[in-house]
Design a protein around this motif. Structure first.
Motif, PDB file in Angstrom:
ATOM      1  N   VAL A 202       8.120  -3.574  -0.905  1.00  0.00           N
ATOM      2  CA  VAL A 202       8.065  -3.163   0.427  1.00  0.00           C
ATOM      3  C   VAL A 202       6.977  -2.045   0.466  1.00  0.00           C
ATOM      4  O   VAL A 202       6.920  -1.067  -0.459  1.00  0.00           O
ATOM      5  N   ILE A 203       6.295  -2.121   1.358  1.00  0.00           N
ATOM      6  CA  ILE A 203       5.245  -1.094   1.833  1.00  0.00           C
ATOM      7  C   ILE A 203       5.478  -0.890   3.217  1.00  0.00           C
ATOM      8  O   ILE A 203       5.543  -1.668   4.163  1.00  0.00           O
ATOM      9  N   VAL A 204       5.609   0.512   3.618  1.00  0.00           N
ATOM     10  CA  VAL A 204       5.859   0.792   5.065  1.00  0.00           C
ATOM     11  C   VAL A 204       4.631   1.628   5.567  1.00  0.00           C
ATOM     12  O   VAL A 204       4.219   2.705   4.908  1.00  0.00           O
ATOM     13  N   VAL A 205       4.039   0.985   6.481  1.00  0.00           N
ATOM     14  CA  VAL A 205       2.841   1.581   7.422  1.00  0.00           C
ATOM     15  C   VAL A 205       3.132   1.781   8.900  1.00  0.00           C
ATOM     16  O   VAL A 205       4.306   1.253   9.451  1.00  0.00           O
ATOM     17  N   GLY A 206       2.268   2.749   9.479  1.00  0.00           N
ATOM     18  CA  GLY A 206       2.162   2.899  11.006  1.00  0.00           C
ATOM     19  C   GLY A 206       1.292   2.102  11.496  1.00  0.00           C
ATOM     20  O   GLY A 206       0.309   1.837  10.990  1.00  0.00           O
TER      21      GLY A 206
ATOM     22  N   VAL B 247       6.278  -3.888   5.447  1.00  0.00           N
ATOM     23  CA  VAL B 247       5.504  -5.144   4.937  1.00  0.00           C
ATOM     24  C   VAL B 247       6.121  -5.562   3.813  1.00  0.00           C
ATOM     25  O   VAL B 247       6.039  -4.853   2.965  1.00  0.00           O
ATOM     26  N   VAL B 248       6.740  -6.662   3.691  1.00  0.00           N
ATOM     27  CA  VAL B 248       7.834  -7.151   2.547  1.00  0.00           C
ATOM     28  C   VAL B 248       7.179  -8.136   1.656  1.00  0.00           C
ATOM     29  O   VAL B 248       6.464  -9.113   2.328  1.00  0.00           O
TER      30      VAL B 248
ATOM     31  N   PRO C  77      -3.331  -6.055  -0.217  1.00  0.00           N
ATOM     32  CA  PRO C  77      -4.568  -5.970  -0.881  1.00  0.00           C
ATOM     33  C   PRO C  77      -4.537  -4.831  -1.794  1.00  0.00           C
ATOM     34  O   PRO C  77      -3.970  -3.872  -1.528  1.00  0.00           O
ATOM     35  N   ARG C  78      -5.311  -4.759  -3.040  1.00  0.00           N
ATOM     36  CA  ARG C  78      -4.971  -3.888  -4.039  1.00  0.00           C
ATOM     37  C   ARG C  78      -6.363  -3.526  -4.554  1.00  0.00           C
ATOM     38  O   ARG C  78      -7.263  -4.325  -4.458  1.00  0.00           O
ATOM     39  N   ASN C  79      -6.303  -2.294  -5.224  1.00  0.00           N
ATOM     40  CA  ASN C  79      -7.567  -2.145  -6.022  1.00  0.00           C
ATOM     41  C   ASN C  79      -7.477  -2.575  -7.278  1.00  0.00           C
ATOM     42  O   ASN C  79      -6.315  -3.244  -7.444  1.00  0.00           O
ATOM     43  N   PRO C  80      -8.405  -2.365  -8.443  1.00  0.00           N
ATOM     44  CA  PRO C  80      -8.648  -2.971  -9.665  1.00  0.00           C
ATOM     45  C   PRO C  80      -7.545  -2.409 -10.617  1.00  0.00           C
ATOM     46  O   PRO C  80      -7.172  -3.371 -11.436  1.00  0.00           O
ATOM     47  N   THR C  81      -7.052  -1.303 -10.164  1.00  0.00           N
ATOM     48  CA  THR C  81      -5.697  -0.891 -10.900  1.00  0.00           C
ATOM     49  C   THR C  81      -4.315  -1.292 -10.352  1.00  0.00           C
ATOM     50  O   THR C  81      -3.413  -1.060 -10.808  1.00  0.00           O
ATOM     51  N   GLY C  82      -4.554  -1.964  -9.068  1.00  0.00           N
ATOM     52  CA  GLY C  82      -3.051  -2.372  -8.654  1.00  0.00           C
ATOM     53  C   GLY C  82      -2.500  -1.769  -7.671  1.00  0.00           C
ATOM     54  O   GLY C  82      -1.563  -2.061  -6.921  1.00  0.00           O
ATOM     55  N   LYS C  83      -3.111  -0.494  -7.067  1.00  0.00           N
ATOM     56  CA  LYS C  83      -2.835   0.157  -6.261  1.00  0.00           C
ATOM     57  C   LYS C  83      -2.851  -0.506  -4.829  1.00  0.00           C
ATOM     58  O   LYS C  83      -3.860  -1.072  -4.456  1.00  0.00           O
ATOM     59  N   VAL C  84      -1.812  -0.311  -4.026  1.00  0.00           N
ATOM     60  CA  VAL C  84      -2.146  -1.186  -2.682  1.00  0.00           C
ATOM     61  C   VAL C  84      -2.993  -0.299  -1.891  1.00  0.00           C
ATOM     62  O   VAL C  84      -2.934   1.014  -1.848  1.00  0.00           O
ATOM     63  N   LEU C  85      -3.917  -0.791  -1.184  1.00  0.00           N
ATOM     64  CA  LEU C  85      -4.792  -0.271  -0.220  1.00  0.00           C
ATOM     65  C   LEU C  85      -4.144  -0.329   1.039  1.00  0.00           C
ATOM     66  O   LEU C  85      -4.242  -1.274   1.823  1.00  0.00           O
TER      67      LEU C  85
ATOM     68  N   LEU D 123      -4.580  -2.919   4.414  1.00  0.00           N
ATOM     69  CA  LEU D 123      -3.347  -3.707   4.844  1.00  0.00           C
ATOM     70  C   LEU D 123      -3.164  -3.370   6.325  1.00  0.00           C
ATOM     71  O   LEU D 123      -2.916  -4.406   7.095  1.00  0.00           O
ATOM     72  N   ILE D 124      -3.213  -2.293   6.946  1.00  0.00           N
ATOM     73  CA  ILE D 124      -3.006  -1.774   8.315  1.00  0.00           C
ATOM     74  C   ILE D 124      -4.359  -2.536   9.062  1.00  0.00           C
ATOM     75  O   ILE D 124      -4.104  -3.245  10.045  1.00  0.00           O
TER      76      ILE D 124
END
Length: 101
Positions: A18-22, A35-36, A76-84, A88-89
């Motif tokens: 889960v990612i939480v965004v405004g 976002v689940v 959406p992720r960068n090459p290292t797997g970090k969520v962008l 996403l927003i």
């Protein structure tokens, strides 16, 4: 703090990630959106949303509780797997605009 909300919601067994965004809200300016990515479950998205909101009501303060829950298969992720988060927003905003057209 999104990380604290994410850690709390991640305790639910059907949540894989889960990612939480405004996200924009017409009256309040911004709302908390979860976002689940779900694990395989017999629960429908509506049932999952109800459980997320009930759990959030018991574990989080009112301003921390997600008002919207969106289900996706990946972020959406960068090459290292970090969520962008910004991408996403942007994607959430884009989908909201398409629904209003």
């Amino acid at each position: 703090a999104p990380a604290a909300i994410e850690a709390t919601l991640s305790k639910l067994p059907f949540i894989q990630e889960v990612i939480v965004v405004g996200t924009p809200h017409p009256l309040y300016g911004e709302e908390v959106t979860a976002v689940v990515i779900s694990r395989e479950t017999v629960l429908s998205e509506d049932e999952q949303t109800a459980q997320i909101k009930a759990y959030a009501a018991s574990e989080l303060s009112k301003p921390e509780r997600p008002t919207t829950v969106i289900y996706v298969t990946d972020y959406p992720r960068n090459p290292t797997g970090k969520v962008l988060r910004h991408q996403l927003i942007a994607k959430i905003k884009e989908n909201a605009l398409e629904k209003n057209v």
